[in-house]
Design a protein around this motif. Structure first.
Motif, PDB file in Angstrom:
ATOM      1  N   VAL A  51      12.765  18.199-117.555  1.00 25.59           N
ATOM      2  CA  VAL A  51      13.459  17.586-116.417  1.00 25.59           C
ATOM      3  C   VAL A  51      12.444  16.704-115.692  1.00 25.59           C
ATOM      4  CG1 VAL A  51      14.676  18.000-114.245  1.00 25.59           C
ATOM      5  CG2 VAL A  51      15.004  19.567-116.169  1.00 25.59           C
ATOM      6  N   ASP A  52      12.749  15.426-115.615  1.00 23.27           N
ATOM      7  CA  ASP A  52      11.866  14.474-114.937  1.00 23.27           C
ATOM      8  C   ASP A  52      10.430  14.546-115.458  1.00 23.27           C
ATOM      9  OD1 ASP A  52      13.980  13.599-113.330  1.00 23.27           O
ATOM     10  OD2 ASP A  52      13.580  15.161-111.826  1.00 23.27           O
ATOM     11  N   GLY A  53      10.272  14.674-116.767  1.00 20.37           N
ATOM     12  CA  GLY A  53       8.948  14.679-117.370  1.00 20.37           C
ATOM     13  C   GLY A  53       8.157  15.950-117.137  1.00 20.37           C
ATOM     14  N   LYS A  54       8.843  17.041-116.799  1.00 19.24           N
ATOM     15  CA  LYS A  54       8.171  18.319-116.546  1.00 19.24           C
ATOM     16  C   LYS A  54       8.949  19.454-117.222  1.00 19.24           C
ATOM     17  CE  LYS A  54       6.430  16.824-112.044  1.00 19.24           C
ATOM     18  NZ  LYS A  54       5.135  16.430-112.504  1.00 19.24           N
ATOM     19  N   ASP A  65       3.315  19.132-117.620  1.00 17.57           N
ATOM     20  CA  ASP A  65       3.731  17.731-117.590  1.00 17.57           C
ATOM     21  C   ASP A  65       4.063  17.242-118.980  1.00 17.57           C
ATOM     22  OD1 ASP A  65       3.514  17.295-114.818  1.00 17.57           O
ATOM     23  OD2 ASP A  65       1.341  17.030-114.991  1.00 17.57           O
ATOM     24  N   PRO A  67       5.274  13.516-119.604  1.00 15.23           N
ATOM     25  CA  PRO A  67       5.736  12.222-119.081  1.00 15.23           C
ATOM     26  C   PRO A  67       6.698  11.465-119.991  1.00 15.23           C
ATOM     27  CG  PRO A  67       3.354  12.416-118.876  1.00 15.23           C
ATOM     28  CD  PRO A  67       3.830  13.601-119.651  1.00 15.23           C
ATOM     29  N   GLY A  69       8.903  12.719-121.942  1.00 18.30           N
ATOM     30  CA  GLY A  69      10.188  13.407-122.065  1.00 18.30           C
ATOM     31  C   GLY A  69      10.472  13.889-123.469  1.00 18.30           C
TER      32      GLY A  69
END
Length: 155
Positions: A51-54, A65, A67, A69
């Motif tokens: 979700v959102d790169g995390k 992390d 990033p 995706g």
């Protein structure tokens, strides 16, 4: 079957399954990915949790992390894959035998063969399913004991 969740067999099994979906790691969708917290999740769970790169760890909730995706960015633990392959090359993981005795209701041993008991061969897919079910049962029992302990402490 192993009688204790702390037995050596179950400590091994806990190391070859995904911490999110409890599937045994394989070379396809359940490839083991190593998170920053050093816990593992399979490729499918990593992809579902980005979700959102995390990614939030299913065990400790630490964030890793990612990033791009993509699960490809997370390290694939080849050592863990080697452990899984080695265990399944063995005749059985002690908790779930390849041969099951209908009369004794447990893994078949030489005595079962001598006594002419009916013995069934368990396929790899069924064995993996049984391992997963047994692990989930043990996790539920452990959680139930912890919950009752907390309730007793409140009383």
């Amino acid at each position: 079957m192993a009688s204790s969740s702390s037995s050596p067999q179950w400590r091994i099994i806990e190391r070859i399954i995904c911490n999110a979906c409890f599937e045994i790691h394989d070379g396809d969708q359940h490839v083991p990915k190593l998170l920053d917290c050093f816990h593992h999740m399979c490729k499918a769970c990593v992809e579902n949790r980005i979700v959102d790169g995390k990614i939030k760890c299913a065990l400790c909730t630490k964030i890793t992390d990612c990033p791009s995706g993509s699960s490809e960015e997370i390290y694939t633990d080849v050592d863990k894959m080697g452990l899984v392959e080695q265990l399944f090359r063995m005749c059985h993981i002690n908790a779930v035998p390849l041969n099951f005795c209908d009369k004794c209701k447990e893994g078949a041993v030489e005595v079962c063969k001598v006594r002419m008991h009916k013995i069934y061969c368990i396929t790899e897919d069924i064995r993996k399913y049984l391992l997963k079910i047994e692990f989930l049962r043990r996790a539920y029992e452990k959680e139930t004991r912890a919950d009752s302990g907390m309730l007793n402490a409140l009383n």
